[in-house]
Each structure stands twice: as structure tokens, then as C-alpha cells.
Design an enzyme around this catalytic site. Sequence first.
Site, PDB file in Angstrom:
ATOM      1  N   ASP A 294       0.563  -9.413   4.605  1.00 25.11           N
ATOM      2  CA  ASP A 294       0.281 -10.437   4.380  1.00 25.11           C
ATOM      3  C   ASP A 294       2.287 -11.168   4.881  1.00 25.11           C
ATOM      4  OD1 ASP A 294      -1.885 -10.106   3.379  1.00 25.11           O
ATOM      5  OD2 ASP A 294      -1.273 -10.519   1.540  1.00 25.11           O
TER       6      ASP A 294
ATOM      7  N   ASP B  20      -3.564  -6.520  -3.618  1.00 24.15           N
ATOM      8  CA  ASP B  20      -1.915  -7.387  -3.632  1.00 24.15           C
ATOM      9  C   ASP B  20      -1.457  -6.856  -4.541  1.00 24.15           C
ATOM     10  OD1 ASP B  20      -3.017  -8.714  -1.459  1.00 24.15           O
ATOM     11  OD2 ASP B  20      -4.031  -9.833  -2.707  1.00 24.15           O
TER      12      ASP B  20
END
Length: 250
Positions: A213, A194
Site C-alpha cells: 500500500d 496488513d
Amino acid sequence: MNPNVAKFLQVLAIILVTVGLDQWTKQIASDRLATSRSGFFNHYIELEVPAEFEGKPVKEYLQHEFMPSNTEQEINRIMMSTTNDAGIQVRPEQELKAGETLEVRWREIVVIPDHWDYQYTRNPGAAFSFMADMDDKYRAPFFIIVSFIAVFAIFWILRGVTFQQQLLIWALALLCGGAIGNLIDRMLYQYVIDFIVWKWTNSYRWPTFNLADAFICIGVGLMFVEMIRDWFRERREKKAAKTTDSEASA
């Protein structure tokens, strides 16, 4: 072309693009962002000094590498976290040797101050770090199996979708692309990379996320819009049918 074939070709194209963008941006984050989290993980940037910087100072080289994405103040902080081949912290005026390796231990990028940053992190769990504390030998297989089931389910649902239902096709394709993007990370590393941070100052931070995401969230949003459209469509059809029945009985 058969509409059913066109539907699946469209979905495959969307999946290829979304997975490609997700993995490409994650690779850039891995190569150009550095994080030190004591007790969790350390991720450093390794820079091999090119021949044209032989004899030039460290600060000039780091400015060349990281500006204008980083400010002068941030370059100074990056320099304080950078070591040479011997593991010794470099000095701004220190002359470089071609071929030597510098290890940068901190680098983030501020896109919009107090609102949008790029920071490298690793998430062994799901969204919002769900199940991040589970034992590795159970967590990784669990998420891999769930991801495969999700992809299979999406293609199963897609069988009943017509080519005219473009909103739903895009929604399912984005969901599938996002799931595959994170699945690749779990299979390669047992965690998901991330790097996108959205926040309101440092007091309110949205959990760090990635493009996979984002694609999943967009896909869910499109499905929600499709459900609302179907609801309104059914209401219109029922109302029209009721009107027709009233006119016929008059």
C-alpha cells in the site's frame, strides 16, 4: 544498452525489490504478531521450545523471544494469552519442556506510543476495507482480475515512457510492485495481510496498511509530481514561444 531495454530492466528490478520487501515483511508479521478478533479471525504465534530452555520458566523464554520489542508489561499480557500443548494457560514460573509448543494469542509491537504500532490484521477488501463485505466467491476473483488489468495497463503505459523520464518510471514501477504484492496475497489467502498502524492516540487511526500500500501511495505521489512538472514545463515552453513570436514580429 538500448534505452528502451534499460527502462524495462530498471522497472523489473524495482518490482522485484518492492515485491520482495512486501512479502518478507508480511511473513514476519504473520510469524511474530498475533491477533484474536472474535467473530472475524484468530491468528496465533506457535513457538516450539528449544532444548536450551528445558526446565526454564515460561516468562524467561517469552522475554527471550519478544524483548526488547515488547515491554515487561506487554510480556505479562502476552503470557496471559499463551497456552501450552494441552490448551491450558501457562503460568510465569511454569517449567518448560524442550519440544513442546506454546500458542501465543496476542502480540503487538509499539514503535512510537500513541502514533505507530505493528498489529496483524486481514483485509478481504481494497483500501479502507472497500468491498470487504462482498461475497467471497465474487470479491476475490474481482480483485484478482482488476490487479492483472492494472499491471497490464502499467506496462502498456510504460511503452511510451522514455528512459529520461525517471520520475515516471519509478512511479509506474512502484505502482506495479505494490499491486503485485497485494495480488499475491489475494491469490494465496483471498485477503491481504496488513500490519502497520498509524494513529493519533486511539481516537484517530489511519486504516491499517502494508508496504505494498505504501509503495502504491508513493507511486501515485510521484505521478502527481510528474504531472505538476509537465504543467510548469508546458507553461515555460508556451511563454518562450510567445516571446520568440513577439520578437520576430517586432
